[in-house]
Enzyme design. Sequence first.
Site, PDB file in Angstrom:
ATOM      1  N   LYS A 100      15.890 -28.971  28.156  1.00 18.72           N
ATOM      2  CA  LYS A 100      17.255 -29.418  27.689  1.00 18.72           C
ATOM      3  C   LYS A 100      18.253 -28.170  27.771  1.00 18.72           C
ATOM      4  CE  LYS A 100      18.131 -29.719  23.226  1.00 18.72           C
ATOM      5  NZ  LYS A 100      19.308 -28.894  22.672  1.00 18.72           N
ATOM      6  N   ASN A 101      17.626 -27.071  27.288  1.00 21.77           N
ATOM      7  CA  ASN A 101      18.633 -25.723  26.982  1.00 21.77           C
ATOM      8  C   ASN A 101      18.898 -25.037  28.132  1.00 21.77           C
ATOM      9  OD1 ASN A 101      19.148 -26.743  24.474  1.00 21.77           O
ATOM     10  ND2 ASN A 101      17.836 -25.265  23.327  1.00 21.77           N
ATOM     11  N   ARG A 131      26.860 -29.280  21.176  1.00 23.19           N
ATOM     12  CA  ARG A 131      27.103 -27.886  21.122  1.00 23.19           C
ATOM     13  C   ARG A 131      27.340 -27.158  22.677  1.00 23.19           C
ATOM     14  NH1 ARG A 131      28.664 -23.517  18.102  1.00 23.19           N
ATOM     15  NH2 ARG A 131      27.961 -21.685  18.765  1.00 23.19           N
ATOM     16  N   CYS A 179      23.811 -29.961  16.442  1.00 22.47           N
ATOM     17  CA  CYS A 179      22.936 -30.273  15.328  1.00 22.47           C
ATOM     18  C   CYS A 179      23.325 -29.505  13.923  1.00 22.47           C
ATOM     19  CB  CYS A 179      21.556 -29.990  15.369  1.00 22.47           C
ATOM     20  SG  CYS A 179      20.502 -31.066  16.431  1.00 22.47           S
ATOM     21  N   ARG A 209      28.004 -23.046  13.297  1.00 20.82           N
ATOM     22  CA  ARG A 209      27.541 -22.578  14.548  1.00 20.82           C
ATOM     23  C   ARG A 209      29.135 -22.192  15.062  1.00 20.82           C
ATOM     24  NH1 ARG A 209      23.369 -26.650  17.005  1.00 20.82           N
ATOM     25  NH2 ARG A 209      23.093 -25.097  18.550  1.00 20.82           N
ATOM     26  N   PRO A 210      29.555 -21.166  14.612  1.00 20.97           N
ATOM     27  CA  PRO A 210      30.931 -20.501  15.252  1.00 20.97           C
ATOM     28  C   PRO A 210      30.749 -20.171  16.642  1.00 20.97           C
ATOM     29  CG  PRO A 210      30.001 -18.845  14.057  1.00 20.97           C
ATOM     30  CD  PRO A 210      29.047 -19.990  13.969  1.00 20.97           C
ATOM     31  N   ILE A 211      31.932 -20.041  17.308  1.00 20.39           N
ATOM     32  CA  ILE A 211      32.122 -19.456  18.646  1.00 20.39           C
ATOM     33  C   ILE A 211      32.769 -18.469  18.706  1.00 20.39           C
ATOM     34  CG2 ILE A 211      31.718 -21.855  19.756  1.00 20.39           C
ATOM     35  CD1 ILE A 211      34.678 -22.054  20.101  1.00 20.39           C
ATOM     36  N   ASP A 212      33.059 -17.518  17.609  1.00 21.13           N
ATOM     37  CA  ASP A 212      33.632 -16.318  17.571  1.00 21.13           C
ATOM     38  C   ASP A 212      33.287 -15.293  18.627  1.00 21.13           C
ATOM     39  OD1 ASP A 212      31.417 -16.400  15.722  1.00 21.13           O
ATOM     40  OD2 ASP A 212      31.982 -14.258  15.080  1.00 21.13           O
ATOM     41  N   LEU A 213      31.839 -15.174  18.956  1.00 18.43           N
ATOM     42  CA  LEU A 213      31.412 -14.293  19.697  1.00 18.43           C
ATOM     43  C   LEU A 213      31.514 -14.556  21.351  1.00 18.43           C
ATOM     44  CD1 LEU A 213      27.693 -13.939  18.493  1.00 18.43           C
ATOM     45  CD2 LEU A 213      29.640 -12.316  18.336  1.00 18.43           C
ATOM     46  N   ASP A 265      13.578 -23.069  17.198  1.00 19.52           N
ATOM     47  CA  ASP A 265      13.695 -24.586  17.588  1.00 19.52           C
ATOM     48  C   ASP A 265      12.172 -25.008  17.324  1.00 19.52           C
ATOM     49  OD1 ASP A 265      16.090 -24.554  18.322  1.00 19.52           O
ATOM     50  OD2 ASP A 265      15.749 -24.330  20.517  1.00 19.52           O
ATOM     51  N   ARG A 297      17.831 -37.019  21.214  1.00 21.12           N
ATOM     52  CA  ARG A 297      18.902 -35.966  21.863  1.00 21.12           C
ATOM     53  C   ARG A 297      18.022 -35.023  22.868  1.00 21.12           C
ATOM     54  NH1 ARG A 297      23.302 -33.508  17.786  1.00 21.12           N
ATOM     55  NH2 ARG A 297      23.625 -32.584  19.845  1.00 21.12           N
TER      56      ARG A 297
HETATM   57  N1  EPU Z   1      26.452 -17.170  16.473  1.00 26.11           N
HETATM   58  C1  EPU Z   1      27.607 -16.936  15.734  1.00 26.11           C
HETATM   59  N2  EPU Z   1      28.814 -16.838  16.742  1.00 26.11           N
HETATM   60  C2  EPU Z   1      28.919 -17.412  18.026  1.00 26.11           C
HETATM   61  C3  EPU Z   1      27.744 -17.783  18.412  1.00 26.11           C
HETATM   62  C4  EPU Z   1      26.606 -17.764  17.713  1.00 26.11           C
HETATM   63  O1  EPU Z   1      27.760 -16.315  14.543  1.00 26.11           O
HETATM   64  O2  EPU Z   1      29.814 -17.162  18.480  1.00 26.11           O
HETATM   65  C5  EPU Z   1      25.347 -17.510  15.354  1.00 26.11           C
HETATM   66  C6  EPU Z   1      25.264 -18.917  15.301  1.00 26.11           C
HETATM   67  O3  EPU Z   1      25.700 -19.524  14.257  1.00 26.11           O
HETATM   68  C7  EPU Z   1      23.593 -18.911  15.122  1.00 26.11           C
HETATM   69  C8  EPU Z   1      23.002 -17.710  15.891  1.00 26.11           C
HETATM   70  O4  EPU Z   1      24.317 -16.799  16.240  1.00 26.11           O
HETATM   71  O5  EPU Z   1      23.446 -18.489  13.494  1.00 26.11           O
HETATM   72  C9  EPU Z   1      22.429 -17.951  17.167  1.00 26.11           C
HETATM   73  O6  EPU Z   1      23.001 -18.850  18.169  1.00 26.11           O
HETATM   74  P1  EPU Z   1      23.220 -19.021  19.840  1.00 26.11           P
HETATM   75  O7  EPU Z   1      24.620 -18.825  20.329  1.00 26.11           O
HETATM   76  O8  EPU Z   1      22.462 -18.001  20.189  1.00 26.11           O
HETATM   77  O9  EPU Z   1      22.923 -20.402  19.859  1.00 26.11           O
HETATM   78  P2  EPU Z   1      23.222 -21.571  20.480  1.00 26.11           P
HETATM   79  O10 EPU Z   1      23.912 -21.112  21.870  1.00 26.11           O
HETATM   80  O11 EPU Z   1      24.368 -22.301  19.688  1.00 26.11           O
HETATM   81  C10 EPU Z   1      21.375 -22.547  21.552  1.00 26.11           C
HETATM   82  C11 EPU Z   1      20.486 -23.492  21.984  1.00 26.11           C
HETATM   83  C12 EPU Z   1      19.678 -23.703  20.317  1.00 26.11           C
HETATM   84  C13 EPU Z   1      18.751 -22.818  20.099  1.00 26.11           C
HETATM   85  C14 EPU Z   1      19.549 -21.411  20.142  1.00 26.11           C
HETATM   86  C15 EPU Z   1      18.674 -20.204  19.767  1.00 26.11           C
HETATM   87  C16 EPU Z   1      21.493 -24.936  23.309  1.00 26.11           C
HETATM   88  C17 EPU Z   1      22.297 -25.920  23.995  1.00 26.11           C
HETATM   89  N3  EPU Z   1      21.382 -24.592  22.226  1.00 26.11           N
HETATM   90  O12 EPU Z   1      22.319 -22.386  20.624  1.00 26.11           O
HETATM   91  O13 EPU Z   1      18.957 -24.947  20.726  1.00 26.11           O
HETATM   92  O14 EPU Z   1      18.344 -22.997  18.652  1.00 26.11           O
HETATM   93  O15 EPU Z   1      20.407 -21.159  21.131  1.00 26.11           O
HETATM   94  O16 EPU Z   1      17.712 -20.212  20.494  1.00 26.11           O
HETATM   95  O17 EPU Z   1      21.118 -24.078  24.462  1.00 26.11           O
HETATM   96  C18 EPU Z   1      18.038 -26.853  19.828  1.00 26.11           C
HETATM   97  O18 EPU Z   1      17.775 -27.087  21.038  1.00 26.11           O
HETATM   98  O19 EPU Z   1      17.435 -27.855  19.043  1.00 26.11           O
HETATM   99  C19 EPU Z   1      18.954 -26.031  19.528  1.00 26.11           C
HETATM  100  C20 EPU Z   1      19.695 -25.987  18.659  1.00 26.11           C
END
Ligand code: EPU
Length: 414
Positions: free
Chosen positions: A21-22, A90, A114, A119-123, A302, A394
């Site tokens: 999926k990811n 997401r 989820c 789950r911010p997008i600030d980065l 995960d 999902r």
């Molecule tokens: N974070 C920030 N700011 C940002 C982005 C992330 O603070 O701008 C924090 C998040 O809040 C979190 C951490 O950084 O605490 C990790 O977030 P990351 O961005 O690495 O994860 P993601 O891209 O939101 C993907 C997978 C997740 C998986 C994570 C970590 C997808 C669609 N989702 O999420 O998958 O847990 O990487 O490996 O690729 C799942 O499949 O169940 C799932 C949640």
Amino acid sequence: MEFMINGGKKLCGAVEIECAKNAYLPILAASLLCDGEVILDKLNITDVSNMQDILRLLGVGFKEQNEKIIIDGSGCKNALIPAKLASKLRASILCLGALVGRFKRARVTYPGGCDIGLRPIDLHLKAMMELGVEIEECHGVISCDGTKLHGGDVVLDYASVGATENLILLTVLGRDKVRLINVAREPEVVDLCNFLNKCGAKIVGAGSSEIEITPVKRLIGREYAVMKDRIVAGTYLLAAAITNGEIEVRGVNSHFFTSLIKKLCQSGCFLDVKGDKIRLKSGDLKSVGFLETNVYPAFPTDLQAQFVALQTIARGDCVVKENVFASRFKYVPELIKMGAKITVSGNVAFVEGVPYLTGAEVFATDLRSGAALVLAGLSAKGYTKVSSAEFVLRGYENFDEKLRSLGAEIKLVI
Ligand code: EPU
């Protein structure tokens, strides 16, 4: 929707693992950048169908042929992704990088996904601004102007998977060379880069913490075999472990399983890796003592909930530390209903093994917690009802059907 499970059956047999999926979701977003058709194996999960709805709104066409899906981004147009669609997953945020990359402008609403902590997008946004993208946020709509996009070095404060993917999608068709530093090394990021390179991109370094992107003028859609899902495969291995079974997962890249295999061996299971197959025979389950999640190649967040489910019936005590998402222990009260002994303090759970779990009515709180509760139900004595099963759909293709083929007594009630 709910899963009805009559627990206590050993899971035995072999299972083919579906596409990841990811990796699939960012590759779907990448199809917005490609001229010509992208051809992928079908993946029948709701996160994919929700992403397809977003792409359709952006003018992408989908056709199905045998087991393949043909994606045509040639009619792609720029449009606001409404909250109703963006909030469903997401990965909708990945369209931001791709749209700015293709059209230089984009408007999106905040992504959903989820509920496992903030789950911010600030980065994502900070790094985009460092590359010259002008961003305004108003009433939940993020408007990006990438007409002044430039190259250079960007250092991420944290190796975020989504931010890394968004930056790749933003810059692959840019003007100047970009170096992304402290990026995510997850295999799914590498798979996205492999796909883009197959379409003509020039990305080097994927899988390390530094990625260099030399922009190209255009990307040509190709047929691509998306990697198999290491989290789904891990879930089936854990399902066999928790039911005292014996299983073979097929089609996977065993290199991605090092941290899981180590912990499964520590917990008393026997593992054997041959080519793209991993065999597991469960044993006398014992606690692993300590487990913590982190970015790849550490133990994946995960699989944390599914591994805790296993530890609930392992001999001894275990401390589990969640380092990636703030609220990933929401399922613990549900496991306690089944007789598990767990206490949570902040991002740490203390699991005291019990001889067995008993069936109960429990609620999935997100995708992976739902999978963990199904695993607990498969091992428990008696009947378990896992409500909100739609969370599990999902990210797991035909989950109940595949578990039944391994001998589980489970049905999905719609
Ligand atoms: N974070 C920030 N700011 C940002 C982005 C992330 O603070 O701008 C924090 C998040 O809040 C979190 C951490 O950084 O605490 C990790 O977030 P990351 O961005 O690495 O994860 P993601 O891209 O939101 C993907 C997978 C997740 C998986 C994570 C970590 C997808 C669609 N989702 O999420 O998958 O847990 O990487 O490996 O690729 C799942 O499949 O169940 C799932 C949640």
